[in-house]
Structure formats: C-alpha cells, structure tokens
Design a protein around this motif. Structure first.
Motif, PDB file in Angstrom:
ATOM      1  N   SER A 160      28.474  66.216  47.442  1.00  0.00           N
ATOM      2  CA  SER A 160      29.468  65.230  47.015  1.00  0.00           C
ATOM      3  C   SER A 160      29.186  63.825  47.550  1.00  0.00           C
ATOM      4  CB  SER A 160      30.859  65.681  47.467  1.00  0.00           C
ATOM      5  OG  SER A 160      30.910  65.741  48.877  1.00  0.00           O
ATOM      6  N   VAL A 161      28.111  63.681  48.299  1.00  0.00           N
ATOM      7  CA  VAL A 161      27.759  62.386  48.877  1.00  0.00           C
ATOM      8  C   VAL A 161      26.681  61.745  48.006  1.00  0.00           C
ATOM      9  CG1 VAL A 161      26.785  61.260  50.914  1.00  0.00           C
ATOM     10  CG2 VAL A 161      28.291  63.230  51.187  1.00  0.00           C
ATOM     11  N   PRO A 162      26.870  60.479  47.610  1.00  0.00           N
ATOM     12  CA  PRO A 162      25.890  59.840  46.718  1.00  0.00           C
ATOM     13  C   PRO A 162      24.458  59.885  47.235  1.00  0.00           C
ATOM     14  CG  PRO A 162      27.821  58.446  46.949  1.00  0.00           C
ATOM     15  CD  PRO A 162      27.986  59.589  47.918  1.00  0.00           C
ATOM     16  N   ASP A 163      24.251  59.711  48.528  1.00  0.00           N
ATOM     17  CA  ASP A 163      22.886  59.745  49.059  1.00  0.00           C
ATOM     18  C   ASP A 163      22.641  61.022  49.869  1.00  0.00           C
ATOM     19  OD1 ASP A 163      24.550  58.983  51.097  1.00  0.00           O
ATOM     20  OD2 ASP A 163      23.253  57.411  51.870  1.00  0.00           O
ATOM     21  N   GLY A 164      23.188  62.116  49.375  1.00  0.00           N
ATOM     22  CA  GLY A 164      23.054  63.405  50.059  1.00  0.00           C
ATOM     23  C   GLY A 164      21.613  63.835  50.265  1.00  0.00           C
TER      24      GLY A 164
END
Length: 187
Positions: A160-164
């Motif tokens: 769910s994190v853009p830069d996962g």
C-alpha cells in the motif's frame, strides 16, 4: 501454436481489463482487441470469466516461478532467498496496481473469480518461506511458519506504500536480521 493463441487471448483480455474492468469487458471487446471474431476467441476460452481466470492464473504462476527460483538459489544466503520470495509478491502487486485501477481485481482473495488463485499463491509463498526458515532456524519462541507469516505481513504493508519496492530492501534486511540473526541476514 494453440498456446500462442491463448496467450494472445489473455493479452487482449488484460488490455481490456485495464480499460474497462472485469464486469464491463465483453467477449466482443476481447475479440475486437485481437482483430478476430468472437467465435475465434471461444476456441481458447469458454467465457469471459474463463479468460480472466486463466489470465489471473498466468500472472500468479509467473510470479510464483520467480519466487521458487529465488528460494531454490542454494548458493545464496537464506536472507537473500527470502527477500527474493517477498520481491516476487510485491512486484506482482505493484505491477497490477500500477497498470490500472481495474487490474488490482486480479489480486482480490475474496473475489469469486480469482480468490482461490490468490489464496493458493499466498499459501505457496508461505510454504517457500517456511521451508527457508526451517532450514536456517528462527529465534526461540517463533516457529518457521510464524516467521513466514511475519514476512508476508511486511510485504502486505509495503503493497500500500507508493515506493514499497524501494523500501523492501531495508525493511526486509531489518526484519530478517531479527528473524535469522545478524550473521545469517548479512550473508
């Protein structure tokens, strides 16, 4: 030859999925995208639902092959192998969520069409990680299956994190250091 045509059907289904979603895509859309008649598409899939199930299975199988390859790299340290398994899952999720809001439907474990495929994928990743932790050992009080669950929870959070994908390395390093010990995690 038939496999090539099935791949073309699935590629067309994916393109339609990115544009319209599962519910709004029709067999005519898939056929039009391929430049063939609808009856030609029916030679390779029974229905729109069958096309999307096969598409989901293909994408999950490809990611699972990458995870299996990472887990089987016996010349690599356990932490590197575990990171490879986790990366296969995260890469699949980010690819599908990045292509279109509709393509994320292929990841829904609760979806009628794909739920069993998604659940089987996650279960196999858990087995791969459990086997790695069984081989390497885990801290007292934490079994290999629990260590696998912790790793999968990390990836679920990173999804769910853009830069996962960028965070996977440092996050998994920190986690695996705790689960494997500093000496094994750094090798």
């Amino acid at each position: 030859m038939a496999t090539d045509r099935l791949d073309e059907v699935l590629d067309a289904a994916y393109d339609c999925l990115t544009r319209y979603g599962v519910r709004r895509t029709t067999m005519d859309d898939i056929a039009l995208r391929m430049g063939v008649s609808r009856s030609a598409v029916y030679q390779y899939v029974r229905s729109k639902d069958d096309a999307f199930r096969k598409l989901a299975a293909r994408l999950h199988t490809q990611a699972l092959e990458r995870a299996r390859d990472a887990a089987a790299a016996e010349d690599a340290p356990c932490a590197t192998r575990a990171r490879g398994v986790l990366a296969a899952k995260l890469d699949l999720v980010h690819r599908l969520t990045g292509d279109s809001p509709h393509t994320a439907e292929l990841l829904d474990e609760k979806a009628r069409l794909f739920g069993d495929i998604c659940a089987a994928f996650t279960a196999e990743l858990r087995q791969l990680l459990t086997a790695l932790f069984t081989q390497a050992g885990t801290p007292a009080g934490l079994g290999p299956a629990e260590a696998a669950d912790v790793c999968l929870a990390l990836v679920t959070g990173l999804e769910s994190v853009p830069d996962g994908e960028r965070l996977l390395g440092p996050a998994s390093d920190a986690l695996l250091t705790g689960l494997l010990g500093a000496s094994q995690a750094s090798h």
